[in-house]
Enzyme design. Sequence first.
Site, short mmCIF file in Angstrom:
data_model
loop_
_atom_site.label_atom_id
_atom_site.label_comp_id
_atom_site.label_asym_id
_atom_site.label_seq_id
_atom_site.Cartn_x
_atom_site.Cartn_y
_atom_site.Cartn_z
N CYS A 21 -23.87 -21.17 -31.81
CA CYS A 21 -23.22 -21.96 -30.74
C CYS A 21 -22.95 -21.14 -29.48
CB CYS A 21 -21.93 -22.58 -31.27
SG CYS A 21 -22.21 -23.72 -32.64
N HIS A 51 -17.66 -24.34 -24.95
CA HIS A 51 -18.47 -24.87 -26.05
C HIS A 51 -17.74 -26.08 -26.63
CE1 HIS A 51 -20.67 -25.46 -29.62
NE2 HIS A 51 -19.80 -24.88 -30.43
N ASN A 108 -20.63 -31.66 -31.75
CA ASN A 108 -20.98 -30.26 -31.52
C ASN A 108 -22.50 -30.13 -31.51
OD1 ASN A 108 -21.49 -27.53 -31.65
ND2 ASN A 108 -19.94 -27.09 -33.20
#
Length: 318
Positions: free
Chosen positions: A112, A245, A275
């Site tokens: 990520c 993020h 996500n």
Amino acid sequence: MYSKITGTGSYLPEKILTNQDLENMVDTSDDWIRTRTGITQRHIARDDQVASDLALYASQNAMKAAGISNKDIDLIIVATTTPDMIFPSTACILQNKLGIENCPAFDVQAVCSGFVYALATADMFVSSGKCRNALVVGTEIYSKIIDWNDRGTCVLFGDGAGAVILSQSNEPGILSTHLHASGSYSNVLSAPGSISGGKVQGDPYINMEGSTVFKFAVKVLEEVVHEAISQNNLEAADIDWLVPHQANIRIIQSTAKKLGIPMDKVVVAVDKHGNTSAASIPLALDIAVRDGRINPGQLVLLEGVGGGFTWGAVLMRW
Ligand SMILES: CC(C)(COP(=O)(O)OP(=O)(O)OC[C@H]1O[C@@H](n2cnc3c(N)ncnc32)[C@H](O)[C@@H]1OP(=O)(O)O)[C@@H](O)C(=O)NCCC(=O)NCCS
């Protein structure tokens, strides 16, 4: 010489999977997902789509926004945890789909944090004069590495791609980049399967200790944002836009609160995207640029954390 983002683009697959859809798949509820994560829906790629397909649309949008053509691109870096294949790299496959010849192209794997790692790498090529226009992409199809029977993970992730063009500039641009990793946490968030004998050995799906990830993320994101701000003799109040993020609204809110950054200066897309790992930051960035929130001269701070663990930040003048 400096590097500056001159165009952004993104792409989300058409199919939307809502929390209500998930209620029919696993023992969960819309209320549980929204309260714990802030997610209401996520996009899911078609079975025949691969990461480079999503990246292609996002890249074309970014090139158009920057006003350049494929002939102007002289570096391609793709951040992805879900590459099209073991090799060649998704960056090389994307290069071919874009009709670009001969420029360096490679993938970055930092889960990520991948986009922050890729952008920091591209900055070194561009600001040193080695490249003029880098295409930097985050693209993910997590729906392919999710166990759709595991309610602890399947509600969290989505598919998508975001891209930027990073170009040479006489004015900043990227002010500083900050990358970190701690491999001692590798078992806390992983997809531990490996390829051997032509087959996946071990568990091919995402494994996660949710609360450990949560606590670690909030801690290191606060640290890395402080690092970026103090290294530039700035204060949190100077930041016009925090583009974090997009893992979980509670991680985003906790980080913003610890830093004293109000939520109306934070770009949030996790509610609609879930996500999307390496794609989440460039996706959120593209939305805030296109809807007119991010404007020239503003201070923009990107920050991410992910498996590895890896984490990092990029501070820039827009
Ligand atoms: C995953 C996360 C939302 C779970 O929230 P939490 O408050 O830590 O919840 P817990 O894991 O303690 O689980 C609480 C209960 O909810 C249950 N639960 C887990 N997933 C559920 C779901 N989708 N629906 C309903 N209940 C669920 C658990 O089984 C547990 O039940 P129990 O108390 O009967 O054992 C949270 O830990 C988190 O966001 N972690 C970070 C994840 C992340 O961002 N990863 C990517 C980083 S890049």
